[in-house]
Design an enzyme around this catalytic site. Sequence first.
Site, PDB file in Angstrom:
ATOM      1  N   ASP A   1       0.830  -1.204   0.000  1.00 48.80           N
ATOM      2  CA  ASP A   1       0.000   0.000   0.000  1.00 48.80           C
ATOM      3  C   ASP A   1       0.864   1.253   0.000  1.00 48.80           C
ATOM      4  O   ASP A   1       0.559   2.240  -0.665  1.00 48.80           O
ATOM      5  CB  ASP A   1      -0.912   0.022   1.240  1.00 48.80           C
TER       6      ASP A   1
ATOM      7  N   TYR B   1       2.248   1.905  -3.375  1.00 48.88           N
ATOM      8  CA  TYR B   1       1.163   2.376  -4.236  1.00 48.88           C
ATOM      9  C   TYR B   1       0.861   3.848  -3.954  1.00 48.88           C
ATOM     10  O   TYR B   1       0.752   4.673  -4.874  1.00 48.88           O
ATOM     11  CB  TYR B   1      -0.072   1.507  -4.002  1.00 48.88           C
TER      12      TYR B   1
ATOM     13  N   SER C   1     -29.948  -0.144 -12.862  1.00 50.59           N
ATOM     14  CA  SER C   1     -30.972   0.886 -12.697  1.00 50.59           C
ATOM     15  C   SER C   1     -32.327   0.230 -12.974  1.00 50.59           C
ATOM     16  O   SER C   1     -32.401  -0.977 -13.204  1.00 50.59           O
ATOM     17  CB  SER C   1     -30.710   2.056 -13.634  1.00 50.59           C
ATOM     18  N   LEU C   2     -33.385   1.010 -12.941  1.00 51.98           N
ATOM     19  CA  LEU C   2     -34.719   0.432 -13.100  1.00 51.98           C
ATOM     20  C   LEU C   2     -35.466   1.085 -14.251  1.00 51.98           C
ATOM     21  O   LEU C   2     -35.414   2.310 -14.406  1.00 51.98           O
ATOM     22  CB  LEU C   2     -35.542   0.646 -11.824  1.00 51.98           C
TER      23      LEU C   2
ATOM     24  N   GLU D   1     -42.354  -3.499  -3.502  1.00 51.53           N
ATOM     25  CA  GLU D   1     -41.691  -2.704  -2.450  1.00 51.53           C
ATOM     26  C   GLU D   1     -41.897  -1.223  -2.745  1.00 51.53           C
ATOM     27  O   GLU D   1     -41.632  -0.790  -3.852  1.00 51.53           O
ATOM     28  CB  GLU D   1     -40.171  -2.961  -2.456  1.00 51.53           C
TER      29      GLU D   1
ATOM     30  N   LYS E   1     -41.028   2.362  -3.381  1.00 46.79           N
ATOM     31  CA  LYS E   1     -39.736   2.840  -3.870  1.00 46.79           C
ATOM     32  C   LYS E   1     -39.333   4.082  -3.083  1.00 46.79           C
ATOM     33  O   LYS E   1     -39.860   5.169  -3.266  1.00 46.79           O
ATOM     34  CB  LYS E   1     -39.799   3.165  -5.361  1.00 46.79           C
TER      35      LYS E   1
ATOM     36  N   ASP F   1     -37.381   7.260  -1.838  1.00 47.21           N
ATOM     37  CA  ASP F   1     -36.644   8.319  -2.518  1.00 47.21           C
ATOM     38  C   ASP F   1     -35.425   8.688  -1.681  1.00 47.21           C
ATOM     39  O   ASP F   1     -35.427   9.657  -0.930  1.00 47.21           O
ATOM     40  CB  ASP F   1     -37.573   9.529  -2.695  1.00 47.21           C
TER      41      ASP F   1
ATOM     42  N   ARG G   1     -23.850   4.229  -4.845  1.00 44.67           N
ATOM     43  CA  ARG G   1     -24.083   3.570  -6.122  1.00 44.67           C
ATOM     44  C   ARG G   1     -23.181   4.150  -7.212  1.00 44.67           C
ATOM     45  O   ARG G   1     -22.674   3.432  -8.058  1.00 44.67           O
ATOM     46  CB  ARG G   1     -25.547   3.739  -6.522  1.00 44.67           C
TER      47      ARG G   1
ATOM     48  N   TYR H   1     -32.760  -4.146   0.341  1.00 40.06           N
ATOM     49  CA  TYR H   1     -33.703  -4.702  -0.640  1.00 40.06           C
ATOM     50  C   TYR H   1     -33.106  -5.504  -1.789  1.00 40.06           C
ATOM     51  O   TYR H   1     -33.837  -5.966  -2.648  1.00 40.06           O
ATOM     52  CB  TYR H   1     -34.599  -3.608  -1.218  1.00 40.06           C
TER      53      TYR H   1
ATOM     54  N   LYS I   1     -40.750  -6.784  -8.276  1.00 45.59           N
ATOM     55  CA  LYS I   1     -39.649  -7.690  -8.607  1.00 45.59           C
ATOM     56  C   LYS I   1     -40.184  -9.108  -8.715  1.00 45.59           C
ATOM     57  O   LYS I   1     -40.903  -9.564  -7.809  1.00 45.59           O
ATOM     58  CB  LYS I   1     -38.570  -7.645  -7.516  1.00 45.59           C
TER      59      LYS I   1
ATOM     60  N   LYS J   1     -44.076   4.349 -11.255  1.00 45.27           N
ATOM     61  CA  LYS J   1     -43.993   5.653 -10.599  1.00 45.27           C
ATOM     62  C   LYS J   1     -45.378   6.243 -10.315  1.00 45.27           C
ATOM     63  O   LYS J   1     -46.328   6.004 -11.063  1.00 45.27           O
ATOM     64  CB  LYS J   1     -43.218   6.637 -11.490  1.00 45.27           C
TER      65      LYS J   1
ATOM     66  N   CYS K   1     -36.648  48.460  -3.428  1.00 46.62           N
ATOM     67  CA  CYS K   1     -36.320  47.282  -2.626  1.00 46.62           C
ATOM     68  C   CYS K   1     -37.139  47.289  -1.332  1.00 46.62           C
ATOM     69  O   CYS K   1     -37.112  48.274  -0.597  1.00 46.62           O
ATOM     70  CB  CYS K   1     -34.833  47.301  -2.318  1.00 46.62           C
TER      71      CYS K   1
ATOM     72  N   CYS L   1     -34.880  48.023   1.870  1.00 47.89           N
ATOM     73  CA  CYS L   1     -34.190  49.285   2.175  1.00 47.89           C
ATOM     74  C   CYS L   1     -34.760  50.487   1.444  1.00 47.89           C
ATOM     75  O   CYS L   1     -34.355  51.612   1.719  1.00 47.89           O
ATOM     76  CB  CYS L   1     -32.699  49.163   1.868  1.00 47.89           C
TER      77      CYS L   1
ATOM     78  N   CYS M   1     -31.709  45.063  -6.140  1.00 48.62           N
ATOM     79  CA  CYS M   1     -31.650  46.259  -5.306  1.00 48.62           C
ATOM     80  C   CYS M   1     -30.351  46.996  -5.623  1.00 48.62           C
ATOM     81  O   CYS M   1     -29.304  46.370  -5.732  1.00 48.62           O
ATOM     82  CB  CYS M   1     -31.683  45.854  -3.837  1.00 48.62           C
TER      83      CYS M   1
ATOM     84  N   CYS N   1     -28.412  48.322   2.211  1.00 49.24           N
ATOM     85  CA  CYS N   1     -29.551  47.409   2.291  1.00 49.24           C
ATOM     86  C   CYS N   1     -29.317  46.366   3.391  1.00 49.24           C
ATOM     87  O   CYS N   1     -28.339  45.627   3.331  1.00 49.24           O
ATOM     88  CB  CYS N   1     -29.752  46.724   0.952  1.00 49.24           C
TER      89      CYS N   1
HETATM   90  O1  D41 Z   1     -36.668   1.554  -2.643  1.00 54.24           O
HETATM   91  C1  D41 Z   1     -35.948   1.710  -3.595  1.00 54.24           C
HETATM   92  N1  D41 Z   1     -35.520   2.936  -3.911  1.00 54.24           N
HETATM   93  C2  D41 Z   1     -35.503   0.561  -4.434  1.00 54.24           C
HETATM   94  C3  D41 Z   1     -34.563   0.781  -5.439  1.00 54.24           C
HETATM   95  C4  D41 Z   1     -35.975  -0.739  -4.214  1.00 54.24           C
HETATM   96  N2  D41 Z   1     -36.870  -1.002  -3.253  1.00 54.24           N
HETATM   97  N3  D41 Z   1     -35.535  -1.750  -4.996  1.00 54.24           N
HETATM   98  C5  D41 Z   1     -34.622  -1.550  -5.978  1.00 54.24           C
HETATM   99  N4  D41 Z   1     -34.212  -2.596  -6.720  1.00 54.24           N
HETATM  100  C6  D41 Z   1     -33.328  -2.447  -7.688  1.00 54.24           C
HETATM  101  C7  D41 Z   1     -32.899  -3.651  -8.489  1.00 54.24           C
HETATM  102  C8  D41 Z   1     -34.094  -4.437  -8.915  1.00 54.24           C
HETATM  103  C9  D41 Z   1     -32.134  -3.238  -9.722  1.00 54.24           C
HETATM  104  C10 D41 Z   1     -32.018  -4.487  -7.631  1.00 54.24           C
HETATM  105  C11 D41 Z   1     -34.105  -0.256  -6.246  1.00 54.24           C
HETATM  106  C12 D41 Z   1     -33.159  -0.152  -7.279  1.00 54.24           C
HETATM  107  N5  D41 Z   1     -32.792  -1.249  -7.994  1.00 54.24           N
HETATM  108  C13 D41 Z   1     -32.526   1.095  -7.705  1.00 54.24           C
HETATM  109  N6  D41 Z   1     -32.387   2.205  -7.009  1.00 54.24           N
HETATM  110  C14 D41 Z   1     -31.757   3.116  -7.747  1.00 54.24           C
HETATM  111  C15 D41 Z   1     -31.440   2.582  -8.946  1.00 54.24           C
HETATM  112  C16 D41 Z   1     -31.923   1.308  -8.937  1.00 54.24           C
END
Ligand code: D41
Length: 682
Positions: free
Chosen positions: A34, A37, A83-84, A117, A119, A121, A140, A228, A292, A316, A410, A413, A428, A434
């Site tokens: 290390d 490196y 990604s989804l 599940e 989703k 945020d 990620r 998850y 899923k 969504k 303004c 002021c 202003c 001010c």
């Molecule tokens: O709750 C979530 N934000 C969520 C995101 C979730 N419950 N399941 C997820 N599963 C996946 C896969 C199916 C690809 C394993 C995800 C995401 N992906 C995800 N979050 C951001 C990009 C993808």
Amino acid sequence: MTEAEAAQELATLAVEIAQHDQAYHEHDAPLISDAEYDALRQRNAAIEAEFPYLIRPDSPSRRVGAAPGGGFAKVRHRVPMLSLDNAFAAADFTEFCARIRRFLHQPDDASLAFVAEPKIDGLSINLLFENGRLVRGATRGDGAEGEDVTANLRTMATVPDRLRGDAPALIEIRGEVFMTKADFLALNAAQVAAGQKVFANPRNAAAGSLRQLDPAITATRPLSLFAYALGDVQGSVPSTHSGYLDQLRAWGFEVNPLSRMLGGEAEAAAFQQETGLARAGLGYDIDGVVYKLNDLALQRRLGFVGRAPRWAIAWKFPAEQATTTLEDIRIQVGRTGALTPVAWLAAVNVGGVLVTRATLHNEDEIARKDVRVGDTVVLQRAGDVIPQIVHVMLDRRPLGSTPFVPPETCPACGSLALRAAGEVVRRCTGGLICPAQTVERLIHFVSRGAFDIDGLGEKSIQEFFDLGWLRGPADIFRLEQHRAELLTREGWKEKSVSNLMQAIETRRTVPLDRFIFALGIRRVGATNAKLLARHYTSYAAWHTQMLAATTVGSDERLALGSILGVGPSLADELTTFFVEPRNRAALDELAAFLTIQDAERPATADGALAGKNLVFTGTLETMSRPEAKARAEILGARVTDSVSKRTDLLILGADAGSKAKKAAELGVATVTEAEWREMAGF
Ligand code: D41
């Protein structure tokens, strides 16, 4: 070290470090220690610091490892984080199921079992466990490579350090880090109290908290995790996703309790609706439901297209909306003098957050949507806690309403508020007086290039402002009056107070250019201030001529516009400042405390550069070409584009090319940009 040697060594280092990265991350078989490196990386960084223009696109400093400036190390996920794909309507979900059946050669009526599940945020993270112990946690990132935030994740109560019970030799466990709405609001309130920045929404707050360089700060932030998903694994795992979720719980993770197994695809629409209704009442933000396929063997057969799995989809929700009435449009003045209209609303719940304000951005936006006081408006929260007004419900507009009229002064002021041609923002013009801008202006006033007052930093300025001691720059020279009280305050001692008073006293004599720069007039930076000081030479002359220049079409106005280097917008900003009587009063008040030194007369006919032919080449670092030309001309020099026998001096910017060569051939003298600044007296 020459440039060529540097370039050569950077090339070698790039290849060498890449090999070590690969050996370490992909083969788990480092070829060097290390320390060795690190030494390679340090060597690379040192050369890059000396030759920044030689930094390669494939430089190790840009790729993996610690980011320059002490960011996080990059880590490659063992299995990419996918990604989804999104669905927005029932038809999208039906098509998603049909595609799965087609791919698996299943009959149209074959039943598909899903886990649904909510989703969250938040932000996805990846946790690597070896023999049941957490060894690394990463964001990620781009899916392939994220940032190493292990130390921060370890501070979270919901991130187990050890998997409970039997664990595989190696497993990547994925989930969402988030902040609850209540925790988010409390954090923002604390941030406000501490004078720190507030976060726009819980997701930003979670991301900001996780990406703290100091884990001790992350530890104070209320972060949560729902697990998850599965990444790489060596060892056995359950054969279904629902079984895997049970296993995650058994290992000590929190799994969203609203996650549910669905008997068939027909149950999805009902779950979607039910969750949509529950959404506003949940303690955290969700923006949809992830479906899923439950059978992991089928998941493996389906694989993924591009970066998204064929076996999962995010359905969504539409953005959360509500209607309410607009009670008033009030103007907020920012620290830089920008006026922003804000909608004052009858309180309404939008997606679980009580909303009383919405931003209206600017007056064009208000005109475009024709938003009026008394209107019923539709609000939308798109992740952000400060919602937007989507549109006005015209059929509910009260009789006699009138369009919004932007303020001419303004509200903080009373100074003129103007909107410059081509700009959307109204500002202003009473910068110096001010109250909304005072702190910002004073910080500039005492900064290095301006009055340069030691011991009067941002914190003290805020402190003195809060005490009511500072309302404008002249008050700095009255601080002496508060000496006794200051001595009683925490953090101030005899020594620091007398140092501060001494520093202020010293600055009572100030060169004209620093004085002009300190006023913080827009577009009047340090170099323009010098230009003005050299042109007008004395404070009295400058002041008189600026006043006269406020008359449109006056000789003084024309003279100001024709100073080389002063463009029309700079001339406008200066006259705007002098038009405002409050600014003039503040200026007089301030000048009474000071001895403002005359600027040196520009060396014209007798100066060293007078009558000389100059050529500039390459990129100048401290000023633009037009500015350089203007300054040279003030000193009586001529500036041409190409090098010839008649050229007296070539000024070399960065990456100078053929002109430098030609100058060498012709025996023309050359200087660097720094040397030229010295000669020109800047
Ligand atoms: O709750 C979530 N934000 C969520 C995101 C979730 N419950 N399941 C997820 N599963 C996946 C896969 C199916 C690809 C394993 C995800 C995401 N992906 C995800 N979050 C951001 C990009 C993808």
